[in-house]
Design a protein around this motif. Structure first.
Motif, PDB file in Angstrom:
ATOM      1  N   SER A 190     -90.043 -25.199  17.475  1.00 53.27           N
ATOM      2  CA  SER A 190     -91.046 -26.187  18.136  1.00 53.27           C
ATOM      3  C   SER A 190     -90.857 -27.552  17.600  1.00 53.27           C
ATOM      4  O   SER A 190     -91.283 -28.488  18.364  1.00 53.27           O
ATOM      5  CB  SER A 190     -92.688 -25.655  18.310  1.00 53.27           C
ATOM      6  OG  SER A 190     -92.223 -24.593  18.593  1.00 53.27           O
ATOM      7  N   ASN A 191     -90.622 -27.440  16.542  1.00 51.52           N
ATOM      8  CA  ASN A 191     -91.398 -28.688  15.707  1.00 51.52           C
ATOM      9  C   ASN A 191     -89.852 -29.445  15.063  1.00 51.52           C
ATOM     10  O   ASN A 191     -89.607 -30.631  14.437  1.00 51.52           O
ATOM     11  CB  ASN A 191     -91.723 -29.145  14.582  1.00 51.52           C
ATOM     12  CG  ASN A 191     -91.528 -27.516  13.511  1.00 51.52           C
ATOM     13  OD1 ASN A 191     -90.582 -26.700  14.220  1.00 51.52           O
ATOM     14  ND2 ASN A 191     -91.146 -28.122  12.305  1.00 51.52           N
ATOM     15  N   GLU A 212     -88.325 -30.053  20.146  1.00 50.62           N
ATOM     16  CA  GLU A 212     -89.469 -31.320  20.038  1.00 50.62           C
ATOM     17  C   GLU A 212     -87.919 -33.050  19.505  1.00 50.62           C
ATOM     18  O   GLU A 212     -87.710 -33.997  20.477  1.00 50.62           O
ATOM     19  CB  GLU A 212     -89.747 -32.349  18.391  1.00 50.62           C
ATOM     20  CG  GLU A 212     -90.324 -33.082  18.019  1.00 50.62           C
ATOM     21  CD  GLU A 212     -90.742 -32.697  16.556  1.00 50.62           C
ATOM     22  OE1 GLU A 212     -90.654 -34.044  15.781  1.00 50.62           O
ATOM     23  OE2 GLU A 212     -92.177 -32.640  16.533  1.00 50.62           O
ATOM     24  N   LEU A 239     -93.404 -40.325  15.163  1.00 53.03           N
ATOM     25  CA  LEU A 239     -93.510 -39.719  14.226  1.00 53.03           C
ATOM     26  C   LEU A 239     -94.107 -39.533  13.441  1.00 53.03           C
ATOM     27  O   LEU A 239     -95.107 -38.186  13.039  1.00 53.03           O
ATOM     28  CB  LEU A 239     -92.049 -38.272  13.785  1.00 53.03           C
ATOM     29  CG  LEU A 239     -91.467 -38.004  15.331  1.00 53.03           C
ATOM     30  CD1 LEU A 239     -89.960 -37.040  14.833  1.00 53.03           C
ATOM     31  CD2 LEU A 239     -92.161 -38.240  16.644  1.00 53.03           C
ATOM     32  N   THR A 265     -96.483 -34.517  18.407  1.00 54.69           N
ATOM     33  CA  THR A 265     -95.569 -35.694  18.685  1.00 54.69           C
ATOM     34  C   THR A 265     -94.832 -34.740  20.033  1.00 54.69           C
ATOM     35  O   THR A 265     -94.305 -35.676  20.685  1.00 54.69           O
ATOM     36  CB  THR A 265     -94.624 -34.726  17.664  1.00 54.69           C
ATOM     37  OG1 THR A 265     -94.496 -33.730  17.587  1.00 54.69           O
ATOM     38  CG2 THR A 265     -94.924 -35.242  16.540  1.00 54.69           C
ATOM     39  N   ILE A 266     -95.184 -33.642  20.023  1.00 54.96           N
ATOM     40  CA  ILE A 266     -94.489 -33.735  22.112  1.00 54.96           C
ATOM     41  C   ILE A 266     -95.499 -34.646  22.574  1.00 54.96           C
ATOM     42  O   ILE A 266     -94.631 -34.599  23.944  1.00 54.96           O
ATOM     43  CB  ILE A 266     -94.573 -31.761  22.340  1.00 54.96           C
ATOM     44  CG1 ILE A 266     -92.901 -32.136  21.207  1.00 54.96           C
ATOM     45  CG2 ILE A 266     -94.247 -31.172  23.751  1.00 54.96           C
ATOM     46  CD1 ILE A 266     -93.004 -30.337  21.183  1.00 54.96           C
ATOM     47  N   ALA A 312     -96.527 -29.559  15.997  1.00 50.81           N
ATOM     48  CA  ALA A 312     -95.733 -30.499  17.536  1.00 50.81           C
ATOM     49  C   ALA A 312     -96.465 -30.463  18.604  1.00 50.81           C
ATOM     50  O   ALA A 312     -96.039 -31.144  19.211  1.00 50.81           O
ATOM     51  CB  ALA A 312     -93.876 -29.544  17.155  1.00 50.81           C
ATOM     52  N   THR A 313     -96.968 -29.960  18.955  1.00 51.18           N
ATOM     53  CA  THR A 313     -97.664 -29.324  20.087  1.00 51.18           C
ATOM     54  C   THR A 313     -98.627 -30.079  20.254  1.00 51.18           C
ATOM     55  O   THR A 313     -99.373 -30.336  21.717  1.00 51.18           O
ATOM     56  CB  THR A 313     -97.979 -28.293  20.526  1.00 51.18           C
ATOM     57  OG1 THR A 313     -99.061 -27.285  19.486  1.00 51.18           O
ATOM     58  CG2 THR A 313     -96.497 -27.441  20.846  1.00 51.18           C
TER      59      THR A 313
END
Length: 310
Positions: free
Chosen positions: A149-150, A154, A255, A192-193, A188-189
């Protein structure tokens, strides 16, 4: 099954599946133990495989992006390698079972699936010709899932927004991806995403695909990174962000701020993230009301977009 999407000049849907390989997904893979907990926690295997099947049946393009490394070569990680994968030997080794795409998601090239070649780093666009494929196939809606994910997810989502002359509606499959830890997946979710895409569950994504197949008009997601960051961290100044002109400077600015915001949010709340923290897709899903029981495809509509931490 006959596709409900006409074969004309309308924008098409593509799904990018990153690193869904035995190395990560299957017991015996060198990296499986490190992600086993989060694979189970997010339900990525069941969720992503179901969504890919539904999307393919609705004429979406399935794009598989495995990492395949010749013997003796390492991942090209650039300046972002939080798990030091670039230093490890024998990962995703060409010609081995470890590098094979895991069997839960079939590769059906006779149905139009595409397997990217030439990728040796985190970003699915680097060295693979993916941007050209999306342009040639007239893709307008782009879903991304996989591992991690990260990192790869990403990085690829960020790159999808930087393709010249190709505006994409990018969606992140939050329960169709996994990181090594809950904390990394959370950051991440939620941090950033969402700056670069619209987070959705695979259940919601299937509804979006069916909406498009039924002829629904898609609104463009609001993807203003500056506004997204300012809404998360009021101390950030628009002027200082606008002065960062190169892609690398923008990436580091976005980020760093987003991760800081997400870590602060996690430290303060330590609770399930609510609907206020995700971008609205209500207009896309108005014909698909929530259900208390899993639907006919087996998705659990109560599955949260974001992980519970703590």
């Amino acid at each position: 099954m006959t596709s409900t999407i006409p074969e004309d000049e309308s924008k098409r849907i593509a799904i990018l599946v990153l690193d869904f390989q035995n190395e990560f997904i299957t017991p015996g893979g060198k990296l499986h133990t490190s992600v086993k907990h989060m694979i189970e926690k997010t339900g990525i295997v069941a969720n992503l495989s179901k969504f890919v099947h539904i999307a393919r049946e609705n004429n979406a393009i399935i794009i598989h992006s495995p990492v395949i490394l010749p013997n003796g070569e390492h991942l090209e990680t650039g300046d972002w390698d939080p798990h030091s994968y670039g230093d490890l030997d024998g990962l995703f080794l060409e010609g081995t079972w470890n590098a094979d795409i895991a069997p839960q998601i079939e590769v059906l090239e006779d149905r139009g699936d595409i397997v990217l070649k030439g990728r040796t780093g985190f970003n699915a666009f680097q060295g693979t010709g993916l941007a050209g494929i999306l342009k040639d196939k007239n893709v307008g809606t782009f879903f991304v899932g996989g591992l991690l994910s990260n990192i790869c997810v990403e990085e690829s989502i960020i790159a999808a927004g930087e393709i010249p002359n190709l505006p994409l509606n990018v969606y992140a499959l939050t329960d169709g991806m996994a990181a090594k830890t809950e904390e990394e997946h959370f950051v991440a979710t939620t941090g950033t995403i969402p700056i670069f895409s619209t987070p959705v569950t695979c259940y919601e994504a299937a509804s979006v695909v069916r909406s498009i197949a039924a002829g629904a008009a898609l609104p463009s997601p609001s993807l203003d990174p500056i506004a997204a960051l300012l809404s998360n961290n009021s101390s950030m100044k628009r002027g200082s962000m606008q002065r960062r002109n190169t892609a690398g400077e923008r990436r580091q600015s976005y980020l760093h701020a987003a991760r800081h915001s997400a870590y602060m949010k996690m430290a303060m709340e330590k609770d399930r993230i609510t609907d206020k923290n995700r971008l609205s897709i209500a207009t896309l899903l108005k014909h698909y009301p929530e259900k208390e029981e899993p639907d006919e495809d087996g998705f659990d509509p109560a599955s949260p977009i974001f992980m519970m931490v703590g």
